[in-house]
Design a protein around this motif. Sequence first.
Motif, PDB file in Angstrom:
ATOM      1  N   VAL A 195       0.809  -1.215   0.058  1.00 32.08           N
ATOM      2  CA  VAL A 195       0.060   0.027   0.070  1.00 32.08           C
ATOM      3  C   VAL A 195       0.956   1.283   0.019  1.00 32.08           C
ATOM      4  O   VAL A 195       0.467   2.076  -0.974  1.00 32.08           O
ATOM      5  N   MET A 196       1.939   1.298   0.909  1.00 32.40           N
ATOM      6  CA  MET A 196       2.889   2.363   0.928  1.00 32.40           C
ATOM      7  C   MET A 196       3.624   2.600  -0.292  1.00 32.40           C
ATOM      8  O   MET A 196       3.906   3.533  -0.743  1.00 32.40           O
ATOM      9  N   VAL A 197       4.108   1.659  -1.056  1.00 29.18           N
ATOM     10  CA  VAL A 197       4.829   1.682  -2.176  1.00 29.18           C
ATOM     11  C   VAL A 197       4.071   2.243  -3.201  1.00 29.18           C
ATOM     12  O   VAL A 197       4.491   3.139  -3.886  1.00 29.18           O
ATOM     13  N   TYR A 198       2.678   1.838  -3.347  1.00 31.07           N
ATOM     14  CA  TYR A 198       1.720   2.659  -4.185  1.00 31.07           C
ATOM     15  C   TYR A 198       1.676   4.057  -3.681  1.00 31.07           C
ATOM     16  O   TYR A 198       1.722   4.804  -5.100  1.00 31.07           O
ATOM     17  N   SER A 199       1.534   4.431  -2.701  1.00 30.81           N
ATOM     18  CA  SER A 199       1.175   5.612  -2.336  1.00 30.81           C
ATOM     19  C   SER A 199       2.427   6.599  -2.482  1.00 30.81           C
ATOM     20  O   SER A 199       2.544   7.518  -3.183  1.00 30.81           O
ATOM     21  N   ALA A 200       3.781   5.939  -2.283  1.00 29.09           N
ATOM     22  CA  ALA A 200       5.070   6.726  -2.210  1.00 29.09           C
ATOM     23  C   ALA A 200       5.709   6.875  -3.580  1.00 29.09           C
ATOM     24  O   ALA A 200       6.460   7.890  -3.911  1.00 29.09           O
ATOM     25  N   SER A 201       5.161   6.052  -4.787  1.00 32.58           N
ATOM     26  CA  SER A 201       5.981   5.957  -5.845  1.00 32.58           C
ATOM     27  C   SER A 201       5.477   6.581  -7.098  1.00 32.58           C
ATOM     28  O   SER A 201       5.772   6.617  -8.115  1.00 32.58           O
ATOM     29  N   GLN A 202       4.117   6.878  -6.819  1.00 29.00           N
ATOM     30  CA  GLN A 202       3.227   7.450  -7.880  1.00 29.00           C
ATOM     31  C   GLN A 202       3.963   8.885  -8.530  1.00 29.00           C
ATOM     32  O   GLN A 202       3.983   8.854  -9.594  1.00 29.00           O
ATOM     33  N   VAL A 203       4.467   9.778  -7.762  1.00 26.92           N
ATOM     34  CA  VAL A 203       4.940  10.964  -7.976  1.00 26.92           C
ATOM     35  C   VAL A 203       6.222  10.571  -8.966  1.00 26.92           C
ATOM     36  O   VAL A 203       6.530  11.044 -10.028  1.00 26.92           O
ATOM     37  N   THR A 204       7.131   9.663  -8.317  1.00 28.33           N
ATOM     38  CA  THR A 204       8.365   9.232  -8.952  1.00 28.33           C
ATOM     39  C   THR A 204       8.265   8.497 -10.442  1.00 28.33           C
ATOM     40  O   THR A 204       8.989   8.829 -11.434  1.00 28.33           O
ATOM     41  N   ALA A 205       6.971   7.511 -10.440  1.00 24.71           N
ATOM     42  CA  ALA A 205       6.728   7.359 -11.821  1.00 24.71           C
ATOM     43  C   ALA A 205       6.391   8.332 -12.748  1.00 24.71           C
ATOM     44  O   ALA A 205       6.720   8.179 -13.723  1.00 24.71           O
ATOM     45  N   LEU A 206       5.347   9.353 -12.285  1.00 22.20           N
ATOM     46  CA  LEU A 206       5.126  10.291 -13.332  1.00 22.20           C
ATOM     47  C   LEU A 206       6.174  11.188 -13.685  1.00 22.20           C
ATOM     48  O   LEU A 206       6.298  11.459 -14.924  1.00 22.20           O
ATOM     49  N   MET A 219       9.136  10.157 -14.205  1.00 24.20           N
ATOM     50  CA  MET A 219      10.022   9.378 -15.121  1.00 24.20           C
ATOM     51  C   MET A 219       9.095   8.962 -16.620  1.00 24.20           C
ATOM     52  O   MET A 219       9.409   8.080 -17.270  1.00 24.20           O
ATOM     53  N   SER A 220       7.998   9.493 -16.683  1.00 24.47           N
ATOM     54  CA  SER A 220       7.040   9.376 -17.665  1.00 24.47           C
ATOM     55  C   SER A 220       6.664   7.924 -17.548  1.00 24.47           C
ATOM     56  O   SER A 220       6.544   7.310 -18.717  1.00 24.47           O
ATOM     57  N   LEU A 221       6.246   7.527 -16.573  1.00 22.82           N
ATOM     58  CA  LEU A 221       5.718   6.041 -16.512  1.00 22.82           C
ATOM     59  C   LEU A 221       4.216   6.109 -15.867  1.00 22.82           C
ATOM     60  O   LEU A 221       4.021   6.942 -15.122  1.00 22.82           O
ATOM     61  N   PRO A 222       3.596   5.188 -16.086  1.00 24.50           N
ATOM     62  CA  PRO A 222       2.217   4.917 -15.373  1.00 24.50           C
ATOM     63  C   PRO A 222       2.474   5.108 -13.873  1.00 24.50           C
ATOM     64  O   PRO A 222       3.571   4.694 -13.233  1.00 24.50           O
ATOM     65  N   GLY A 223       1.366   5.386 -13.110  1.00 30.29           N
ATOM     66  CA  GLY A 223       1.483   5.707 -11.779  1.00 30.29           C
ATOM     67  C   GLY A 223       1.506   4.566 -11.072  1.00 30.29           C
ATOM     68  O   GLY A 223       2.255   4.590  -9.916  1.00 30.29           O
ATOM     69  N   SER A 224       1.019   3.477 -11.389  1.00 29.53           N
ATOM     70  CA  SER A 224       1.472   2.335 -10.849  1.00 29.53           C
ATOM     71  C   SER A 224       2.238   1.341 -11.147  1.00 29.53           C
ATOM     72  O   SER A 224       2.283   0.021 -10.916  1.00 29.53           O
ATOM     73  N   PHE A 225       3.439   1.805 -11.907  1.00 28.25           N
ATOM     74  CA  PHE A 225       4.488   1.035 -12.155  1.00 28.25           C
ATOM     75  C   PHE A 225       5.314   0.476 -11.239  1.00 28.25           C
ATOM     76  O   PHE A 225       5.586  -0.974 -11.461  1.00 28.25           O
TER      77      PHE A 225
END
Length: 449
Positions: free
Chosen positions: A60-71, A73-79
């Motif tokens: 749960v926390m990986v999904y919450s904390a990684s969305q901004v980093t993924a975006l 890097m021009s990647l999907p938010g759930s990457f």
Amino acid sequence: MPGSRTVQRAPKKRSGPRRPPRDNPFTRLHTRARRAWDRPLTAYYLILGGSLLITVLGLVMVYSASQVTALQMSLPGSFFFRKQFLAASIGALLLLVASRMPVKLHRALAYPILAGAVFLMVLVQVPGIGMAVNGNQNWISLGGSFQIQPSEFGKLALVLWGADLIARKQDKRLLTQWKHMLVPLVPVAFLLLGLIMLGGDMGTAIILTAILFGLLWLAGAPTRMFVGVLSIAAAIAVVLIKTSPNRMARLACIGASDPGPNDQCWQAVHGIYALASGGIFGSGLGASVEKWGQLPEAHTDFIFAVTGEELGLAGTLSVLALFAALGYAGIRVAGRTEDPFVRYAAGGVTTWIIAQAVINIGAVLGLLPIAGVPLPLFSYGGSALLPTMFAIGLLIAFARDEPAARAALAMRQPRFGRKRAGGSVSDRGPRRWNTMRRRASAARSSGER
């Protein structure tokens, strides 16, 4: 009337048993908790439930904390979440396999896992095969976005191989000699440490050193031997820190309250900012501010800071309580077993997980230098998650193998239509009715109507 006597009657004695004194509710609660802790399957449930809760909360926390980093890097938010979920699914399969394997098979895997880990750690240093991430040459590319860090499997290899080695020497009564206590355990551990330090990953080297000391302590090494090995390790650590400006800068950021010159303490300070802004119950899941480019490595090394910001003090204390329960259960398994290999392996796994958690959380709190190690079962990273979940499967297998736990599992009656000792399910109905008729006839024959 004057002159009359007043006759005092003695109080009547109450017949029947005395009522027991009322217990203090806190005493009753303490008694019930103590009985629950002493049950044979307590360690089994703590390891299984605690590790699964940590893993699920980590997803749960990986999904919450990684969305901004993924975006960014021009990647999907759930990457990053999808990759972590895939690693957790494979890790769950490894956990199940390890929990069902017999102890002899675990011991048989010790040498192949050690040889494979050493081979992969050598490949890391081969140009064109190994790759550097954040300045550390400790990765091998598997194609696409998938990478593997062999040093993470070196932890599991040292635990299994070291436990098997010490157990065999204990069976031969060789641990009373210092040379058998140290050789070849310490040279092989130093080989792994040297291969890791060639890539510059001092955080993983510290974890391996903690595992080595844990195994030596469980084997009953004398104090002077501990002092000697610790002195050598401390001298090497001082040299490695003094010769690296990056490590000296991390050491200077302990307890820092501002980023300092050239923002060298930026990550440490913003980790404290994230924890401080969370309050008691946090700002809400997904509502972290620091993960928006302010806090580097928000979904890996500093995911505990994002947890504190979004879930508050309640969330961080819950994570600490789960790790404490996991550590207690591991120590209990190591202390109650009669198998030397199980004792050393369980103690090594517990030392590994708890030491890594303390180093990661201590760095986020500003109490320790930033070592770059993930929070076990919680941070993003499949290379760290897979061997850790296999190690959890080891603990589950050892907890099930305790004599009292085996007896408790054997006493369990199968359910859902399975056969019992008295026969099949279809046979139990008439036999139960016949028993009731016998009881009724016996009651009538005694004069009851």
